[in-house]
Design a protein around this motif. Structure first.
Motif, PDB file in Angstrom:
ATOM      1  N   HIS A 166       0.855  -1.177   0.000  1.00  0.00           N
ATOM      2  CA  HIS A 166       0.000   0.000   0.000  1.00  0.00           C
ATOM      3  C   HIS A 166       0.894   1.231   0.000  1.00  0.00           C
ATOM      4  O   HIS A 166       1.805   1.334   0.826  1.00  0.00           O
ATOM      5  CB  HIS A 166      -0.915   0.022   1.230  1.00  0.00           C
ATOM      6  N   VAL A 167       0.652   2.132  -0.937  1.00  0.00           N
ATOM      7  CA  VAL A 167       1.356   3.416  -0.957  1.00  0.00           C
ATOM      8  C   VAL A 167       0.296   4.506  -0.851  1.00  0.00           C
ATOM      9  O   VAL A 167      -0.790   4.389  -1.410  1.00  0.00           O
ATOM     10  CB  VAL A 167       2.235   3.599  -2.213  1.00  0.00           C
ATOM     11  N   ALA A 168       0.608   5.557  -0.121  1.00  0.00           N
ATOM     12  CA  ALA A 168      -0.380   6.582   0.204  1.00  0.00           C
ATOM     13  C   ALA A 168      -0.659   7.551  -0.937  1.00  0.00           C
ATOM     14  O   ALA A 168      -1.687   8.205  -0.946  1.00  0.00           O
ATOM     15  CB  ALA A 168       0.073   7.357   1.438  1.00  0.00           C
ATOM     16  N   GLU A 169       0.247   7.646  -1.891  1.00  0.00           N
ATOM     17  CA  GLU A 169       0.078   8.632  -2.960  1.00  0.00           C
ATOM     18  C   GLU A 169       0.540   8.056  -4.280  1.00  0.00           C
ATOM     19  O   GLU A 169       1.227   7.027  -4.311  1.00  0.00           O
ATOM     20  CB  GLU A 169       0.865   9.886  -2.631  1.00  0.00           C
ATOM     21  N   PRO A 170       0.192   8.693  -5.379  1.00  0.00           N
ATOM     22  CA  PRO A 170       0.700   8.232  -6.681  1.00  0.00           C
ATOM     23  C   PRO A 170       2.229   8.191  -6.662  1.00  0.00           C
ATOM     24  O   PRO A 170       2.878   9.030  -6.037  1.00  0.00           O
ATOM     25  CB  PRO A 170       0.194   9.287  -7.658  1.00  0.00           C
ATOM     26  N   ILE A 171       2.769   7.189  -7.344  1.00  0.00           N
ATOM     27  CA  ILE A 171       4.213   6.960  -7.303  1.00  0.00           C
ATOM     28  C   ILE A 171       4.675   6.415  -8.653  1.00  0.00           C
ATOM     29  O   ILE A 171       3.928   5.734  -9.342  1.00  0.00           O
ATOM     30  CB  ILE A 171       4.552   5.991  -6.151  1.00  0.00           C
ATOM     31  N   THR A 172       5.919   6.727  -9.016  1.00  0.00           N
ATOM     32  CA  THR A 172       6.499   6.192 -10.239  1.00  0.00           C
ATOM     33  C   THR A 172       7.163   4.854  -9.940  1.00  0.00           C
ATOM     34  O   THR A 172       7.435   4.515  -8.785  1.00  0.00           O
ATOM     35  CB  THR A 172       7.559   7.141 -10.830  1.00  0.00           C
ATOM     36  N   LEU A 173       7.442   4.109 -11.001  1.00  0.00           N
ATOM     37  CA  LEU A 173       8.152   2.844 -10.837  1.00  0.00           C
ATOM     38  C   LEU A 173       9.491   3.047 -10.136  1.00  0.00           C
ATOM     39  O   LEU A 173       9.843   2.317  -9.212  1.00  0.00           O
ATOM     40  CB  LEU A 173       8.400   2.192 -12.200  1.00  0.00           C
ATOM     41  N   HIS A 174      10.233   4.041 -10.575  1.00  0.00           N
ATOM     42  CA  HIS A 174      11.556   4.313 -10.010  1.00  0.00           C
ATOM     43  C   HIS A 174      11.448   4.633  -8.521  1.00  0.00           C
ATOM     44  O   HIS A 174      12.208   4.097  -7.699  1.00  0.00           O
ATOM     45  CB  HIS A 174      12.215   5.466 -10.765  1.00  0.00           C
ATOM     46  N   ALA A 175      10.499   5.473  -8.147  1.00  0.00           N
ATOM     47  CA  ALA A 175      10.318   5.834  -6.745  1.00  0.00           C
ATOM     48  C   ALA A 175       9.894   4.625  -5.921  1.00  0.00           C
ATOM     49  O   ALA A 175      10.317   4.468  -4.774  1.00  0.00           O
ATOM     50  CB  ALA A 175       9.301   6.965  -6.619  1.00  0.00           C
ATOM     51  N   LEU A 176       9.062   3.760  -6.487  1.00  0.00           N
ATOM     52  CA  LEU A 176       8.637   2.557  -5.779  1.00  0.00           C
ATOM     53  C   LEU A 176       9.824   1.641  -5.496  1.00  0.00           C
ATOM     54  O   LEU A 176       9.962   1.117  -4.397  1.00  0.00           O
ATOM     55  CB  LEU A 176       7.579   1.803  -6.579  1.00  0.00           C
ATOM     56  N   LEU A 177      10.689   1.447  -6.483  1.00  0.00           N
ATOM     57  CA  LEU A 177      11.870   0.612  -6.277  1.00  0.00           C
ATOM     58  C   LEU A 177      12.737   1.168  -5.158  1.00  0.00           C
ATOM     59  O   LEU A 177      13.238   0.422  -4.321  1.00  0.00           O
ATOM     60  CB  LEU A 177      12.671   0.490  -7.570  1.00  0.00           C
ATOM     61  N   ASN A 178      12.903   2.496  -5.130  1.00  0.00           N
ATOM     62  CA  ASN A 178      13.678   3.125  -4.054  1.00  0.00           C
ATOM     63  C   ASN A 178      12.988   2.938  -2.707  1.00  0.00           C
ATOM     64  O   ASN A 178      13.628   2.617  -1.710  1.00  0.00           O
ATOM     65  CB  ASN A 178      13.885   4.610  -4.330  1.00  0.00           C
ATOM     66  N   LEU A 179      11.671   3.137  -2.671  1.00  0.00           N
ATOM     67  CA  LEU A 179      10.900   3.000  -1.436  1.00  0.00           C
ATOM     68  C   LEU A 179      11.022   1.593  -0.858  1.00  0.00           C
ATOM     69  O   LEU A 179      11.170   1.407   0.349  1.00  0.00           O
ATOM     70  CB  LEU A 179       9.430   3.337  -1.698  1.00  0.00           C
ATOM     71  N   ALA A 223      13.444  -0.482  -1.479  1.00  0.00           N
ATOM     72  CA  ALA A 223      14.861  -0.841  -1.440  1.00  0.00           C
ATOM     73  C   ALA A 223      15.153  -2.057  -2.322  1.00  0.00           C
ATOM     74  O   ALA A 223      15.896  -2.958  -1.939  1.00  0.00           O
ATOM     75  CB  ALA A 223      15.325  -1.069  -0.009  1.00  0.00           C
ATOM     76  N   LEU A 224      14.556  -2.083  -3.506  1.00  0.00           N
ATOM     77  CA  LEU A 224      14.805  -3.151  -4.468  1.00  0.00           C
ATOM     78  C   LEU A 224      15.901  -2.715  -5.423  1.00  0.00           C
ATOM     79  O   LEU A 224      15.863  -1.609  -5.957  1.00  0.00           O
ATOM     80  CB  LEU A 224      13.522  -3.476  -5.246  1.00  0.00           C
ATOM     81  N   ASN A 225      16.859  -3.576  -5.644  1.00  0.00           N
ATOM     82  CA  ASN A 225      17.966  -3.274  -6.546  1.00  0.00           C
ATOM     83  C   ASN A 225      17.610  -3.759  -7.949  1.00  0.00           C
ATOM     84  O   ASN A 225      17.529  -4.968  -8.182  1.00  0.00           O
ATOM     85  CB  ASN A 225      19.244  -3.953  -6.054  1.00  0.00           C
ATOM     86  N   PRO A 226      17.419  -2.833  -8.894  1.00  0.00           N
ATOM     87  CA  PRO A 226      17.017  -3.228 -10.240  1.00  0.00           C
ATOM     88  C   PRO A 226      18.171  -3.609 -11.160  1.00  0.00           C
ATOM     89  O   PRO A 226      17.951  -3.903 -12.330  1.00  0.00           O
ATOM     90  CB  PRO A 226      16.309  -1.974 -10.758  1.00  0.00           C
ATOM     91  N   ALA A 227      19.401  -3.638 -10.663  1.00  0.00           N
ATOM     92  CA  ALA A 227      20.547  -3.963 -11.515  1.00  0.00           C
ATOM     93  C   ALA A 227      20.362  -5.343 -12.141  1.00  0.00           C
ATOM     94  O   ALA A 227      20.083  -6.324 -11.458  1.00  0.00           O
ATOM     95  CB  ALA A 227      21.831  -3.918 -10.701  1.00  0.00           C
ATOM     96  N   GLY A 228      20.485  -5.398 -13.457  1.00  0.00           N
ATOM     97  CA  GLY A 228      20.355  -6.657 -14.181  1.00  0.00           C
ATOM     98  C   GLY A 228      18.944  -7.196 -14.223  1.00  0.00           C
ATOM     99  O   GLY A 228      18.744  -8.371 -14.482  1.00  0.00           O
ATOM    100  N   SER A 229      17.968  -6.349 -13.938  1.00  0.00           N
ATOM    101  CA  SER A 229      16.583  -6.787 -13.883  1.00  0.00           C
ATOM    102  C   SER A 229      15.750  -6.179 -15.002  1.00  0.00           C
ATOM    103  O   SER A 229      16.119  -5.181 -15.604  1.00  0.00           O
ATOM    104  CB  SER A 229      15.952  -6.370 -12.548  1.00  0.00           C
ATOM    105  N   ALA A 230      14.623  -6.808 -15.226  1.00  0.00           N
ATOM    106  CA  ALA A 230      13.601  -6.275 -16.119  1.00  0.00           C
ATOM    107  C   ALA A 230      12.349  -6.086 -15.277  1.00  0.00           C
ATOM    108  O   ALA A 230      12.196  -6.684 -14.212  1.00  0.00           O
ATOM    109  CB  ALA A 230      13.339  -7.230 -17.275  1.00  0.00           C
ATOM    110  N   LEU A 231      11.448  -5.233 -15.753  1.00  0.00           N
ATOM    111  CA  LEU A 231      10.271  -4.908 -14.979  1.00  0.00           C
ATOM    112  C   LEU A 231       9.057  -4.882 -15.887  1.00  0.00           C
ATOM    113  O   LEU A 231       9.098  -4.327 -16.990  1.00  0.00           O
ATOM    114  CB  LEU A 231      10.485  -3.539 -14.330  1.00  0.00           C
ATOM    115  N   ALA A 232       7.969  -5.484 -15.416  1.00  0.00           N
ATOM    116  CA  ALA A 232       6.715  -5.482 -16.160  1.00  0.00           C
ATOM    117  C   ALA A 232       5.602  -4.943 -15.266  1.00  0.00           C
ATOM    118  O   ALA A 232       5.579  -5.203 -14.065  1.00  0.00           O
ATOM    119  CB  ALA A 232       6.355  -6.888 -16.631  1.00  0.00           C
ATOM    120  N   VAL A 233       4.711  -4.175 -15.855  1.00  0.00           N
ATOM    121  CA  VAL A 233       3.514  -3.691 -15.169  1.00  0.00           C
ATOM    122  C   VAL A 233       2.323  -4.261 -15.918  1.00  0.00           C
ATOM    123  O   VAL A 233       2.184  -4.038 -17.127  1.00  0.00           O
ATOM    124  CB  VAL A 233       3.450  -2.151 -15.143  1.00  0.00           C
TER     125      VAL A 233
END
Length: 66
Positions: free
Chosen positions: A11-24, A26-36
């Motif tokens: 649950h996030v309280a406000e609209p958020i970008t993918l990048h901000a969510l990963l930071n929130l 603490a997910l390391n996206p190095a070498g990863s792919a992402l699907a929505v």
């Protein structure tokens, strides 16, 4: 706003970008792919891609085959 990240509810309280969510989360996206919602989002779009309530995000390691 409720979303799923790798099948785990968040649950996030406000609209958020993918990048901000990963930071929130603490997910390391190095070498990863992402699907929505089963659509791959190019890495250079993560900072501008706004998530919506109910989105399903899948972060997975890209694996080279041979």
């Amino acid at each position: 706003m409720n979303i799923l990240v790798n099948d785990e509810p968040h649950h996030v309280a406000e609209p958020i970008t993918l990048h901000a969510l990963l930071n929130l989360l603490a997910l390391n996206p190095a070498g990863s792919a992402l699907a929505v919602n089963q659509v791959i989002i190019p890495r250079d779009h993560w900072a501008a891609h706004w998530l919506e309530d109910g989105d399903e995000i899948l972060l997975f390691q890209a694996i080279a085959g041979g």
